[in-house]
Motif scaffolding. Structure first.
Motif, short mmCIF file in Angstrom:
data_model
loop_
_atom_site.label_atom_id
_atom_site.label_comp_id
_atom_site.label_asym_id
_atom_site.label_seq_id
_atom_site.Cartn_x
_atom_site.Cartn_y
_atom_site.Cartn_z
N SER A 59 7.08 -6.03 3.79
CA SER A 59 6.18 -4.90 3.56
C SER A 59 5.07 -4.88 4.61
O SER A 59 4.75 -3.82 5.16
CB SER A 59 5.58 -4.99 2.16
OG SER A 59 4.80 -3.86 1.87
N TYR A 60 4.50 -6.04 4.90
CA TYR A 60 3.45 -6.13 5.91
C TYR A 60 3.99 -5.71 7.28
O TYR A 60 3.37 -4.93 7.99
CB TYR A 60 2.88 -7.54 5.97
CG TYR A 60 1.87 -7.71 7.07
CD1 TYR A 60 0.55 -7.30 6.89
CD2 TYR A 60 2.22 -8.26 8.29
CE1 TYR A 60 -0.39 -7.43 7.90
CE2 TYR A 60 1.30 -8.39 9.32
CZ TYR A 60 0.00 -7.98 9.11
OH TYR A 60 -0.93 -8.08 10.13
N ASN B 253 0.08 1.89 8.27
CA ASN B 253 -1.35 2.16 8.28
C ASN B 253 -2.11 0.89 8.66
O ASN B 253 -2.05 -0.11 7.96
CB ASN B 253 -1.76 2.65 6.88
CG ASN B 253 -3.22 3.01 6.80
OD1 ASN B 253 -4.08 2.21 7.12
ND2 ASN B 253 -3.49 4.21 6.35
N ASP B 254 -2.83 0.96 9.79
CA ASP B 254 -3.55 -0.23 10.27
C ASP B 254 -4.62 -0.69 9.28
O ASP B 254 -4.85 -1.89 9.13
CB ASP B 254 -4.20 0.05 11.63
CG ASP B 254 -3.17 0.11 12.74
OD1 ASP B 254 -2.07 -0.46 12.58
OD2 ASP B 254 -3.45 0.76 13.78
N GLU B 255 -5.26 0.25 8.61
CA GLU B 255 -6.30 -0.11 7.63
C GLU B 255 -5.67 -0.88 6.46
O GLU B 255 -6.23 -1.88 5.99
CB GLU B 255 -6.98 1.16 7.12
CG GLU B 255 -8.19 0.88 6.24
CD GLU B 255 -8.93 2.15 5.88
OE1 GLU B 255 -9.26 2.30 4.70
OE2 GLU B 255 -9.18 2.97 6.79
N TRP C 144 -4.33 -6.16 3.74
CA TRP C 144 -3.37 -7.21 3.40
C TRP C 144 -3.83 -8.54 3.98
O TRP C 144 -3.74 -9.57 3.33
CB TRP C 144 -1.99 -6.88 3.98
CG TRP C 144 -1.11 -6.04 3.12
CD1 TRP C 144 -0.99 -4.69 3.15
CD2 TRP C 144 -0.21 -6.48 2.11
NE1 TRP C 144 -0.07 -4.28 2.22
CE2 TRP C 144 0.43 -5.36 1.58
CE3 TRP C 144 0.12 -7.74 1.61
CZ2 TRP C 144 1.37 -5.45 0.57
CZ3 TRP C 144 1.07 -7.83 0.61
CH2 TRP C 144 1.68 -6.69 0.09
N GLU C 145 -4.29 -8.51 5.23
CA GLU C 145 -4.70 -9.74 5.91
C GLU C 145 -5.87 -10.42 5.22
O GLU C 145 -6.01 -11.63 5.29
CB GLU C 145 -5.06 -9.43 7.36
CG GLU C 145 -3.86 -9.03 8.19
CD GLU C 145 -4.23 -8.42 9.53
OE1 GLU C 145 -5.44 -8.29 9.84
OE2 GLU C 145 -3.30 -8.05 10.27
N GLY D 138 -4.65 -12.95 -4.48
CA GLY D 138 -4.84 -11.50 -4.38
C GLY D 138 -3.53 -10.77 -4.09
O GLY D 138 -3.27 -9.70 -4.65
N VAL D 139 -2.71 -11.36 -3.22
CA VAL D 139 -1.41 -10.76 -2.92
C VAL D 139 -0.54 -10.77 -4.17
O VAL D 139 0.09 -9.77 -4.51
CB VAL D 139 -0.71 -11.52 -1.77
CG1 VAL D 139 0.73 -11.06 -1.61
CG2 VAL D 139 -1.47 -11.34 -0.47
#
Length: 79
Positions: free
Chosen positions: A12-13, A18-20, A25-26, A32-33
């Motif tokens: 998915s990553y 979408n960069d935002e 995600w990072e 949290g993931v």
């Protein structure tokens, strides 16, 4: 998280357009993931129409969206 869940997160990553969203995600911790995944699982596994609409709105072409849906089914929705 299971190996399949980890593989889905990586997939998915890698395919996020979408960069935002990628930056968000990072910044997530492992917990949290996992929490995000659990919140998204009902849509990812149970609401194909919403998933496909969301992917279309995110800029996925039809073939890309279908590949994404199949990957979700294989990694997250299969028993």
């Amino acid at each position: 998280m299971s190996d399949h869940e980890k593989e889905w997160v990586e997939y998915s990553y890698a395919h996020e357009k979408n960069d935002e969203t990628k930056r968000a995600w990072e910044e997530l911790s492992a917990e949290g993931v996992k929490s995000y995944l659990e919140r998204q699982r009902p849509t990812l596994c149970g609401d194909t129409a919403s998933l496909m609409k969301s992917l279309k709105e995110a800029g996925y072409e039809a073939g890309e969206a279908q590949d994404y849906k199949e990957k979700v089914e294989d990694l997250l929705c299969s028993p």
